[in-house]
Design a protein around this motif. Sequence first.
Motif, PDB file in Angstrom:
ATOM      1  N   ILE A 237     -15.256  10.121  -2.269  1.00 59.86           N
ATOM      2  CA  ILE A 237     -16.448   9.287  -2.432  1.00 59.86           C
ATOM      3  C   ILE A 237     -16.010   7.916  -2.926  1.00 59.86           C
ATOM      4  N   ILE A 238     -16.625   6.879  -2.371  1.00 56.57           N
ATOM      5  CA  ILE A 238     -16.319   5.503  -2.762  1.00 56.57           C
ATOM      6  C   ILE A 238     -17.543   4.905  -3.442  1.00 56.57           C
ATOM      7  N   VAL A 239     -17.315   4.241  -4.544  1.00 56.05           N
ATOM      8  CA  VAL A 239     -18.366   3.492  -5.234  1.00 56.05           C
ATOM      9  C   VAL A 239     -17.935   2.031  -5.287  1.00 56.05           C
ATOM     10  N   THR A 240     -18.814   1.127  -4.860  1.00 53.16           N
ATOM     11  CA  THR A 240     -18.523  -0.303  -4.947  1.00 53.16           C
ATOM     12  C   THR A 240     -19.415  -0.915  -6.019  1.00 53.16           C
ATOM     13  N   LEU A 241     -18.854  -1.808  -6.799  1.00 51.80           N
ATOM     14  CA  LEU A 241     -19.625  -2.500  -7.817  1.00 51.80           C
ATOM     15  C   LEU A 241     -19.027  -3.880  -8.063  1.00 51.80           C
ATOM     16  N   ASP A 242     -19.841  -4.755  -8.619  1.00 53.36           N
ATOM     17  CA  ASP A 242     -19.406  -6.120  -8.883  1.00 53.36           C
ATOM     18  C   ASP A 242     -18.497  -6.171 -10.103  1.00 53.36           C
TER      19      ASP A 242
ATOM     20  N   GLU B 159     -21.912   2.783 -16.421  1.00 51.73           N
ATOM     21  CA  GLU B 159     -22.583   3.979 -16.934  1.00 51.73           C
ATOM     22  C   GLU B 159     -23.604   4.550 -15.944  1.00 51.73           C
ATOM     23  N   GLU B 160     -23.974   3.771 -14.931  1.00 54.64           N
ATOM     24  CA  GLU B 160     -24.963   4.216 -13.945  1.00 54.64           C
ATOM     25  C   GLU B 160     -24.319   4.851 -12.707  1.00 54.64           C
ATOM     26  N   ILE B 161     -22.989   4.869 -12.658  1.00 51.21           N
ATOM     27  CA  ILE B 161     -22.310   5.416 -11.480  1.00 51.21           C
ATOM     28  C   ILE B 161     -22.699   6.873 -11.244  1.00 51.21           C
ATOM     29  N   GLN B 162     -22.849   7.635 -12.310  1.00 48.53           N
ATOM     30  CA  GLN B 162     -23.170   9.055 -12.180  1.00 48.53           C
ATOM     31  C   GLN B 162     -24.478   9.270 -11.416  1.00 48.53           C
ATOM     32  N   LYS B 163     -25.466   8.380 -11.607  1.00 43.04           N
ATOM     33  CA  LYS B 163     -26.739   8.508 -10.903  1.00 43.04           C
ATOM     34  C   LYS B 163     -26.540   8.428  -9.391  1.00 43.04           C
ATOM     35  N   LEU B 164     -25.717   7.469  -8.953  1.00 48.50           N
ATOM     36  CA  LEU B 164     -25.501   7.271  -7.528  1.00 48.50           C
ATOM     37  C   LEU B 164     -24.765   8.459  -6.915  1.00 48.50           C
ATOM     38  N   VAL B 165     -23.695   8.887  -7.569  1.00 48.48           N
ATOM     39  CA  VAL B 165     -22.872   9.979  -7.031  1.00 48.48           C
ATOM     40  C   VAL B 165     -23.657  11.288  -7.016  1.00 48.48           C
ATOM     41  N   SER B 166     -24.431  11.546  -8.045  1.00 47.08           N
ATOM     42  CA  SER B 166     -25.217  12.781  -8.101  1.00 47.08           C
ATOM     43  C   SER B 166     -26.256  12.827  -6.991  1.00 47.08           C
ATOM     44  N   LYS B 167     -26.803  11.681  -6.608  1.00 46.49           N
ATOM     45  CA  LYS B 167     -27.815  11.621  -5.552  1.00 46.49           C
ATOM     46  C   LYS B 167     -27.221  11.989  -4.193  1.00 46.49           C
ATOM     47  N   LEU B 168     -25.930  11.751  -3.997  1.00 47.31           N
ATOM     48  CA  LEU B 168     -25.274  12.117  -2.737  1.00 47.31           C
ATOM     49  C   LEU B 168     -25.350  13.624  -2.487  1.00 47.31           C
ATOM     50  N   ASP B 169     -25.366  14.407  -3.553  1.00 49.99           N
ATOM     51  CA  ASP B 169     -25.394  15.866  -3.431  1.00 49.99           C
ATOM     52  C   ASP B 169     -26.694  16.374  -2.823  1.00 49.99           C
TER      53      ASP B 169
ATOM     54  N   THR C  22     -23.890   6.495   9.843  1.00 46.54           N
ATOM     55  CA  THR C  22     -24.925   7.396   9.342  1.00 46.54           C
ATOM     56  C   THR C  22     -26.277   6.699   9.328  1.00 46.54           C
ATOM     57  N   ASN C  23     -27.331   7.494   9.240  1.00 45.79           N
ATOM     58  CA  ASN C  23     -28.671   6.961   8.987  1.00 45.79           C
ATOM     59  C   ASN C  23     -29.307   7.634   7.777  1.00 45.79           C
ATOM     60  N   ARG C  24     -28.475   8.330   7.003  1.00 42.62           N
ATOM     61  CA  ARG C  24     -28.965   9.010   5.805  1.00 42.62           C
ATOM     62  C   ARG C  24     -28.734   8.118   4.585  1.00 42.62           C
ATOM     63  N   PHE C  25     -29.670   7.203   4.373  1.00 41.54           N
ATOM     64  CA  PHE C  25     -29.603   6.251   3.261  1.00 41.54           C
ATOM     65  C   PHE C  25     -30.704   6.572   2.252  1.00 41.54           C
ATOM     66  N   THR C  26     -30.425   6.287   1.004  1.00 42.42           N
ATOM     67  CA  THR C  26     -31.451   6.374  -0.029  1.00 42.42           C
ATOM     68  C   THR C  26     -31.046   5.469  -1.188  1.00 42.42           C
ATOM     69  N   SER C  27     -31.818   5.476  -2.235  1.00 42.64           N
ATOM     70  CA  SER C  27     -31.520   4.633  -3.398  1.00 42.64           C
ATOM     71  C   SER C  27     -32.028   5.295  -4.663  1.00 42.64           C
ATOM     72  N   VAL C  28     -31.487   4.876  -5.768  1.00 44.00           N
ATOM     73  CA  VAL C  28     -31.971   5.286  -7.090  1.00 44.00           C
ATOM     74  C   VAL C  28     -32.107   4.028  -7.943  1.00 44.00           C
ATOM     75  N   GLN C  29     -33.038   4.060  -8.845  1.00 43.91           N
ATOM     76  CA  GLN C  29     -33.219   2.911  -9.723  1.00 43.91           C
ATOM     77  C   GLN C  29     -32.165   2.915 -10.830  1.00 43.91           C
TER      78      GLN C  29
END
Length: 321
Positions: free
Chosen positions: A95-100, A108-118, A192-199
């Motif tokens: 899994i790749i995470v990109t951030l500025d 500290e918010e990375i976990q939210k993004l990665v958990s949503k992939l599941d 892919t077309n499986r996109f989503t987002s978390v706040q």
Amino acid sequence: MTPNLKKSPALSLVIPVYRSENSLHDLHKRITTSMKAFEPNFEIIFVEDCGGDNSWDIIQDLASIDNRIFGIRLSRNYGQHNALLCGIRSAKGKIIVTLDDDLQNPPEEIQKLVSKLDEGFDVVYGSPKKQTHGFLRNISSRITKVALQGNMGAKAANDVSAFRAFRTRLRDAFKNYHSPNVSIDVLLTWGTNRFTSVQVNQDERVYGESGYTLRKLITHAVNMMTGFSTLPLKLASVVGFIFSIIGISVLTYVLIRYFVEGSSMPGFTFLASIIAIFSGVQLFALGVFGEYLARMHLRSMDRPTYVVQEDTHQPRQVDLN
């Protein structure tokens, strides 16, 4: 120094770096602290985009004490998305995470993004609860999102941000992409077309200023609209059609007055305005066509997407099967 990892990392953090000498130490500290409990098996890939400050020296220092860090220095400034593509192609995690690099994307918010992939998604964006960018940056982001709507849907496009997590296998869809004009978000739609987002929270910028000048914002917006979308061509066709209808309507009105009343609409001003309108439409359409021809010309030149000048030469983990 941290111990050598005996297996491939589960997570790769890709961070483009541009004039961020003041924030890199804090960024590294916050990443390592926040990842301890969540996913200790990770790597950090810093891609220094030739900003001209001491960022590269700091990356080398950090890599010497933490072998989870791999630093790449580009030969010149190629832009954020080009630097991201370089880092993505070097990532070893599943899994790749990109951030500025400016700490606006809290690690500290990375976990939210990665958990949503599941939950069955391939790409998860961190949508800020409150935007902290300036007016011009927001306008550029709006144009980018309009260009993306056709590929990923309006809802997903509205939540696009630089803070994203996605499955590494998606890069196979653009492994042969070599154009100098890059948009990571568009390239992800190829796989892919499986996109989503978390706040997520978005912090205020503490160090330095944004590298996005007015010229860069305009260039990025034009590249998005003409490099990855046919919307301008469709717009040119619609504008041409509308003004053709206007021209036919005006001509019909003039002919009716001439035959019914025996007079026409006098005046050079009226004639000059009609000519100016239609000339402007023609020049607008030619300009749009010219942008697309320029893209074809650049592609035929085989200009590289980026060139790596050096890296930190840290031992790399084995490639994933």
